[in-house]
Structures are given as C-alpha cells and as structure tokens.
Design a protein around this motif. Structure first.
Motif, mmCIF file in Angstrom:
data_model
loop_
_atom_site.group_PDB
_atom_site.id
_atom_site.type_symbol
_atom_site.label_atom_id
_atom_site.label_comp_id
_atom_site.label_asym_id
_atom_site.label_seq_id
_atom_site.Cartn_x
_atom_site.Cartn_y
_atom_site.Cartn_z
ATOM 1 N N PHE A 147 0.856 -1.040 0.105
ATOM 2 C CA PHE A 147 -0.139 0.178 0.045
ATOM 3 C C PHE A 147 0.858 1.195 -0.004
ATOM 4 C CE2 PHE A 147 -2.373 3.338 1.928
ATOM 5 C CZ PHE A 147 -3.691 3.301 1.319
ATOM 6 N N LYS A 148 1.690 1.225 0.808
ATOM 7 C CA LYS A 148 2.690 2.422 0.977
ATOM 8 C C LYS A 148 3.476 2.562 -0.317
ATOM 9 C CE LYS A 148 3.350 2.481 6.059
ATOM 10 N NZ LYS A 148 4.446 2.696 7.016
ATOM 11 N N ALA A 149 3.910 1.772 -1.067
ATOM 12 C CA ALA A 149 4.575 1.818 -2.198
ATOM 13 C C ALA A 149 3.571 2.215 -3.360
ATOM 14 C CB ALA A 149 5.195 0.422 -2.696
ATOM 15 N N SER A 150 2.522 1.675 -3.257
ATOM 16 C CA SER A 150 1.282 2.095 -4.127
ATOM 17 C C SER A 150 1.039 3.646 -3.963
ATOM 18 C CB SER A 150 0.201 1.384 -3.865
ATOM 19 O OG SER A 150 0.391 -0.178 -4.203
ATOM 20 N N ILE A 151 0.892 4.032 -2.874
ATOM 21 C CA ILE A 151 0.814 5.640 -2.644
ATOM 22 C C ILE A 151 1.443 6.422 -3.084
ATOM 23 C CG2 ILE A 151 0.410 7.340 -1.004
ATOM 24 C CD1 ILE A 151 -2.088 5.866 -1.389
ATOM 25 N N ALA A 152 3.136 5.758 -2.945
ATOM 26 C CA ALA A 152 4.227 6.625 -3.381
ATOM 27 C C ALA A 152 4.309 6.850 -5.092
ATOM 28 C CB ALA A 152 5.364 5.978 -2.948
ATOM 29 N N GLY A 153 3.803 5.497 -5.503
ATOM 30 C CA GLY A 153 3.704 5.524 -6.997
ATOM 31 C C GLY A 153 2.735 6.597 -7.652
ATOM 32 N N LEU A 154 1.507 6.558 -7.028
ATOM 33 C CA LEU A 154 0.498 7.447 -7.332
ATOM 34 C C LEU A 154 0.916 8.846 -7.196
ATOM 35 C CD1 LEU A 154 -2.677 5.800 -5.701
ATOM 36 C CD2 LEU A 154 -2.127 6.192 -8.266
ATOM 37 N N LYS A 155 1.372 9.251 -5.939
ATOM 38 C CA LYS A 155 2.055 10.694 -5.870
ATOM 39 C C LYS A 155 3.097 11.023 -6.884
ATOM 40 C CE LYS A 155 1.272 11.313 -1.121
ATOM 41 N NZ LYS A 155 1.681 11.403 0.546
ATOM 42 N N GLN A 156 4.038 9.980 -7.520
ATOM 43 C CA GLN A 156 4.629 10.249 -8.433
ATOM 44 C C GLN A 156 4.124 10.484 -9.778
ATOM 45 O OE1 GLN A 156 7.565 7.055 -8.946
ATOM 46 N NE2 GLN A 156 8.730 7.913 -10.276
ATOM 47 N N LEU A 157 3.235 9.632 -10.005
ATOM 48 C CA LEU A 157 2.172 10.191 -11.295
ATOM 49 C C LEU A 157 1.604 11.324 -11.333
ATOM 50 C CD1 LEU A 157 0.995 6.345 -11.835
ATOM 51 C CD2 LEU A 157 2.857 7.597 -13.238
ATOM 52 N N ASN A 158 0.821 11.858 -10.091
ATOM 53 C CA ASN A 158 0.322 12.862 -9.848
ATOM 54 C C ASN A 158 1.386 14.282 -10.244
ATOM 55 O OD1 ASN A 158 -2.381 12.421 -7.364
ATOM 56 N ND2 ASN A 158 -2.248 11.988 -9.748
ATOM 57 N N ALA A 159 2.531 13.932 -9.597
ATOM 58 C CA ALA A 159 3.681 15.232 -9.949
ATOM 59 C C ALA A 159 3.758 15.307 -11.364
ATOM 60 C CB ALA A 159 4.874 14.796 -9.078
ATOM 61 N N LEU A 160 3.579 14.228 -12.185
ATOM 62 C CA LEU A 160 3.843 14.292 -13.462
ATOM 63 C C LEU A 160 2.912 14.961 -14.386
ATOM 64 C CD1 LEU A 160 6.081 11.031 -14.024
ATOM 65 C CD2 LEU A 160 6.898 13.375 -14.299
ATOM 66 N N GLY A 161 1.804 15.232 -13.638
ATOM 67 C CA GLY A 161 0.227 15.419 -14.162
ATOM 68 C C GLY A 161 -0.594 14.413 -14.488
ATOM 69 N N TYR A 162 -0.496 13.320 -14.307
ATOM 70 C CA TYR A 162 -1.103 12.281 -14.363
ATOM 71 C C TYR A 162 -2.640 12.270 -13.579
ATOM 72 C CZ TYR A 162 1.301 8.833 -17.577
ATOM 73 O OH TYR A 162 1.715 8.303 -18.533
ATOM 74 N N GLY A 163 -3.757 12.215 -14.039
ATOM 75 C CA GLY A 163 -4.990 12.428 -13.320
ATOM 76 C C GLY A 163 -5.392 13.890 -12.963
ATOM 77 N N GLU A 164 -4.757 14.536 -13.699
ATOM 78 C CA GLU A 164 -4.999 16.277 -13.533
ATOM 79 C C GLU A 164 -5.975 16.758 -14.643
ATOM 80 O OE1 GLU A 164 -2.359 19.919 -13.892
ATOM 81 O OE2 GLU A 164 -1.516 18.795 -12.082
ATOM 82 N N GLU A 165 -6.821 17.307 -14.493
ATOM 83 C CA GLU A 165 -7.941 17.548 -15.524
ATOM 84 C C GLU A 165 -7.116 18.339 -16.589
ATOM 85 O OE1 GLU A 165 -12.247 19.729 -15.956
ATOM 86 O OE2 GLU A 165 -11.618 19.344 -14.086
ATOM 87 N N GLY A 166 -7.404 18.181 -17.900
ATOM 88 C CA GLY A 166 -6.919 18.747 -18.932
ATOM 89 C C GLY A 166 -5.421 18.386 -19.326
ATOM 90 N N SER A 167 -4.780 17.694 -18.518
ATOM 91 C CA SER A 167 -3.397 17.233 -18.837
ATOM 92 C C SER A 167 -3.342 16.198 -19.967
ATOM 93 C CB SER A 167 -2.802 16.597 -17.656
ATOM 94 O OG SER A 167 -3.270 15.460 -17.261
#
Length: 325
Positions: A147-167
C-alpha cells in the motif's frame, strides 16, 4: 495449482461472435515484483516467461495491417520486459493509444526510477491496480508494504500531471474484491475512492474500474482448495446480466501471449483456450491477413465472470446498474 479448465469447459453461456477488431492486448511477461492472491496470471518474481522482440515486431505488423488504434500492455509487470520501452515507442510513433497495466509498486523498484517519466513523455494511459483505499485491506491482498509503495507511485504520477484535469495524462485505478463476491457499484465506489484518496493523501485520478475476480489460475485454485468454487460459480451464473453481452471486450479485442499465440481474451489465454473455433493454438504470424469480424469466440463457464451484475472487463463495469438476467 488445481487445473481450472476442466471445471469450466462445459457451459451454457450464450455463443458470441466478433465485431471489428480495434484492440490488441499483449501479455508481455509473467514476471512481476508481486505475487497477488487474486492474480489470474499467477505472476511472481520467480516467473521468467517474457515476449521477445521478434514477436513484438509481428504485433506491430498486425497493428499496421488492421489499423488497430489501441494497444493494451499487461503482465506480470509489463515494465519488466526489457523490450517494453521500445515497443511503447514504436506504437506511439504509429499514433496508437497505449495502456500500461501498472501495479504502481514497480515504479519504485531498482532500475525503474525513470519509468513514470517515460510513460508521461509518451503519453501512455495508466491503469493501476489499487484494491482499496485502506492500507490493511491492500496489504492483506497484495502483501505487506504494497500500500505505501502504491501511494508513493500514485504521488509520483500525480506530480507528472497524471490524473490532472486537462493534462491528457490518464490515470485510472482498478478495484477487485478480496474474496468470492461481486464488486459494488462502480459509480458509488469511484466517488468513495476519490474522496478518501484526496482527503487522506492528496491523490487524484480519472476513473475507477471495478473488476470481478475470475475463477481461474491462482484465485480459482484457491477457491477450490477452500471449497468455495461451486458457490462462487453459482453466484456468477445467478447474477448473469444479458445487457453486458454487446460490450464484452472479447468482441473487439485479441489477446497475445508471450509466445505469440493469440486468444480471444486474457482469461482464455491463461486457460490456454485456442482462438475462436480453432482446435490448436494459433500464432500471430498466421493472422496478419485475417479478417476477424464475425468469427466465433471461444467460451466457457468463466465467461459468467465478465457478465455478472454490472459486468466486468479490462475497462471496468459494462452496465450502468446491477441488472439481473
């Protein structure tokens, strides 16, 4: 593991035929950095099977000849195949949309430190498994620390713009039940996931896909060992929803295994069921000129797993609500 096909092959599931082919799904390795109980591929760090480049080149030829617009790359952890990045690059050069079935934890493995950035640069859609937004539930299904590794992965992807509206960088999550039950409403669970992940961790994503666990491979064998196989199959059959039949993924998809043999879906691939009405395994090299539309689809009792309740496919639920047939 128990052999599952003999328990599934006798079926009264309705016959299916193909529509126009638009999706190539490829299982390019059984190697994975995890060993999940629900995994229908029985992937693990000990598996060594992986697709070679010659087979990938044939897939690219099939894409070119059939005008296929979507490539769905799965595993195992597809990123662990040494040709993964070359394949993605070749597909994107052809303007083919690429989906990476990512387990999230792979993004923090040694040698994969720049994988998320590679995916973002190539505008690859990510479909990531996260069976719950609660740590204990995820670790129970996928192992301690996942779980912790998954959350870290999601934060890494969000920082690149993944899941961000309009990206334009799509991040979808996948939920599957922990045991022999059907997933809840996809719409309601997606709202809960978005609320909880945003509140607890500041994480955002596009959509949640709910998938039923398939009674094959590791999960099916576990059901047999626990005496739960027959009740689960009865649940799937009792929950059959005929409105899902028209949008089943097998109607417009082919699934290629690491050897290059072609199947009607990833689940049939794991049961080693030949394509359609073939009586032997068919290699992708034999199909470059073939028109798939109208061909029969190989079926067995596990197909009820895709048509139970709201339905289930690689793209999530197939029906708006839980209609019973």
């Amino acid at each position: 593991m128990h052999a599952m096909l003999p328990k599934l092959i006798a079926t009264d599931f309705p016959p299916l035929r193909r529509k126009k082919l638009d999706t190539l799904q490829a299982n390019i390795t059984y190697r994975c950095n995890q060993s999940c109980v629900h995994c229908h591929v029985a992937a693990s760090p000990k598996r060594k099977e992986e697709m070679d480049w010659d087979t990938m080149a044939l897939m690219l030829e099939l894409v070119d000849r059939h005008g296929i617009g979507l490539a769905d790359l799965t595993g195992g952890a597809p990123e662990m195949n040494p040709h993964f990045r070359r394949l993605v690059s070749e597909l994107r050069q052809r303007d083919v949309k690429v989906i990476d079935r990512c387990n999230l934890t792979i993004l923090s493995e040694p040698g994969q430190e720049d994988t998320a950035e590679f995916l973002a640069q190539n505008r690859v859609d990510i479909v990531a498994s996260l069976p719950c937004y609660l740590e204990d539930n995820v670790n129970a299904q996928r192992g301690n620390g996942v779980f912790k590794a998954s959350i870290a992965g999601l934060k890494q992807l969000n920082a690149l713009g993944y899941g961000e509206e309009g990206s334009g960088l799509v991040l979808n999550l996948v939920y599957n039940p922990q045991g022999p039950s059907l997933p809840p409403s996809q719409v309601e669970l997606e709202a809960a996931y978005k609320r909880e992940l945003q509140t607890r961790y500041g994480i955002h994503f596009n959509q949640l896909f709910t998938l039923a666990n398939m009674p094959i491979q590791r999960f099916g064998s576990t059901l047999v060992s626990k005496g739960q196989f027959d009740p689960y199959m009865q649940l799937l059959r009792n929950s059959f929803n005929p409105t899902t039949l028209d949008t089943l993924m097998c109607r417009s998809l082919i699934s290629v295994d690491w050897h290059g043999y072609v199947h009607d879906c990833d689940f049939n691939q794991q049961l080693q069921m030949p394509l359609g009405d073939s009586h032997r395994q068919v290699h992708i090299a034999e199909l470059l000129e073939r028109d798939f539309e109208g061909d029969p689809i190989a079926i067995a009792d596990h197909c009820y797993g895709c048509t139970a309740g709201q339905g289930s496919s690689c793209g999530g639920a197939l029906a708006d609500q839980d209609l019973r047939g």
